[in-house]
Scaffold this motif. Structure first.
Motif, short mmCIF file in Angstrom:
data_model
loop_
_atom_site.label_atom_id
_atom_site.label_comp_id
_atom_site.label_asym_id
_atom_site.label_seq_id
_atom_site.Cartn_x
_atom_site.Cartn_y
_atom_site.Cartn_z
N ALA A 90 -5.84 0.84 -0.42
CA ALA A 90 -5.55 -0.60 -0.42
C ALA A 90 -6.56 -1.40 0.38
O ALA A 90 -6.40 -2.61 0.55
CB ALA A 90 -4.15 -0.83 0.13
N ALA A 148 0.83 -1.20 0.00
CA ALA A 148 0.00 0.00 0.00
C ALA A 148 0.87 1.26 0.00
O ALA A 148 0.59 2.23 -0.73
CB ALA A 148 -0.92 -0.01 1.22
N LEU A 192 -3.40 3.76 2.61
CA LEU A 192 -3.99 2.60 3.27
C LEU A 192 -5.45 2.42 2.86
O LEU A 192 -5.91 1.29 2.61
CB LEU A 192 -3.89 2.76 4.79
#
Length: 400
Positions: A69, A22, A66
């Motif tokens: 992802a 990520a 984040l």
């Protein structure tokens, strides 16, 4: 020749890979590296508790990366650059590279940077300024962190006096890391700086001090580090009184319990409660320390006397008192017998109550408490018999 971490399951675990993927998707292959304890402990074969990641991405960019992802983020210290990623229920602490703008011995004002060497220069010890990329290739900006880790040397990054003045907690961290990872003689410059600046620990919050102290005392053998603290007058500043080490030295041989070892550094009188309060320990820890010195438990107790103490004061208090008596020179076999008794014996529940007294003709009132208290005292003194309770109660009832 590059050095690489080998045989590390955490490095290749799907949860770890997901977090690194990520970050690198957002900032490129060199934007994120593992840092500190996980790298150090992987090198020396020590257990790894936490996985920390350093990144050139800003905290906001980390959160966005984040989320993109499908990973959850928690802003655990975002003002200082730290975001915690949750991947497969596992936390990963991600911190943006930083440099100190100003410090006052307790806290620092930081600015973000993209310079790995600059980030390394603000860390405490060279063996903690080690980084590793997603494939385990190690980066050692100080050029001595790897050798320190392998040799068990706890050496400050840069001049120890300057690093300590940035944050006086580094004095306690030096002793803690020496207790856990140090081998051989301690670094002379670090020892001298900690002694010269010992007064600085009095500026620290009690919570930071007690947390660091308990981590130190949990080391397999903290005695060499504690001796250094004592010689530098750091220990008496932390505990706010002169300290005798004899009981602590003996207790370390007997127990790895950090709170019990701490009790062996504290006075064997009610003043222990004041020290525990000053250290801002948890309520449970404060109670345990106070109980450890509140009553007498020697290795000469009979089994019935031991059961009476366990019933009245609790198993933990009894065990702690026996351990202190053992460390103070009590008979080892007797101590082990008493500890085994405490482990195997379950204190019984008081076998009678107010209803039993009503059944025997006593009207509810002030006399109920007096009779029950007297019954309990006799029941304990007779080693908790499981029969004859009505006869005992009748003997305690007031005349009709």
């Amino acid at each position: 020749m590059s050095r690489r971490l080998q045989g590390q399951d955490w490095l290749t675990a799907p949860a770890t890979r997901a977090v690194m993927a990520a970050l690198t998707a957002a900032g490129g292959a060199d934007c994120a590296r593992f840092v500190g304890g996980c790298v150090r402990n992987a090198l020396i074969g020590a257990p790894i508790d936490d996985i920390d990641i350093a990144t050139t991405l800003t905290p906001d960019a980390v959160v966005v990366a984040l989320r993109a992802a499908g990973l959850r983020s928690v802003p655990t210290g975002i003002e200082h650059g730290t975001v915690t990623a949750i991947s497969e229920h596992q936390p990963f602490e991600i911190t943006t590279l930083r440099r100190d703008v100003s410090t006052d011995g307790r806290r620092a004002t930081v600015a973000f940077t993209t310079d790995w060497a600059e980030d390394a220069r603000r860390r405490d010890f060279r063996l903690n300024a080690l980084y590793a990329d997603a494939n385990g290739v190690i980066l050692d900006p100080t050029e001595q962190g790897y050798d320190d880790a392998m040799a068990g040397r706890i050496v400050f990054v840069g001049q120890p006096e300057g690093r300590i003045c940035e944050d006086y907690l580094r004095i306690l961290r030096f002793y803690r890391f020496y207790a856990w990872y140090g081998r051989g003689a301690p670094d002379a410059a670090a020892v001298a700086a900690c002694a010269a600046l010992a007064e600085g620990v009095e500026q620290l919050s009690a919570e930071r001090v007690s947390k660091e102290l308990l981590k130190l005392l949990a080391a397999p053998d903290p005695r060499p580090a504690v001796r250094l603290m004592d010689q530098a007058s750091v220990l008496e500043r932390v505990l706010r009184q002169p300290v005798e080490l004899a009981l602590f030295e003996a207790m370390t041989e007997l127990s790895g319990d950090a709170v019990l070892r701490l009790s062996a550094l504290l006075p064997d009188d009610p003043a222990v409660a004041e020290v525990a309060r000053a250290l801002r320990l948890s309520n449970a820890q404060r109670h345990r320390l106070a109980e450890a010195v509140a009553g007498q438990a020697t290795t000469t107790l009979t089994d019935s006397q031991a059961r009476a103490v366990i019933y009245s004061d609790g198993r933990q208090a009894f065990e702690d008192r026996v351990m202190r008596a053992w460390a103070a020179g009590g008979d080892p076999e007797a101590a082990q017998r008493l500890l085994a008794l405490a482990k195997d014996w379950t204190p019984p529940t008081m076998p009678v109550g107010g209803r039993d007294l009503v059944r025997l003709g006593l009207k509810p009132g002030p006399e109920t408490g007096r009779v029950l208290k007297a019954f309990e005292a006799g029941w304990i003194a007779d080693d908790f018999p499981d029969h004859g309770h009505d006869d005992r109660l009748r003997a305690l009832l007031p005349p009709a």
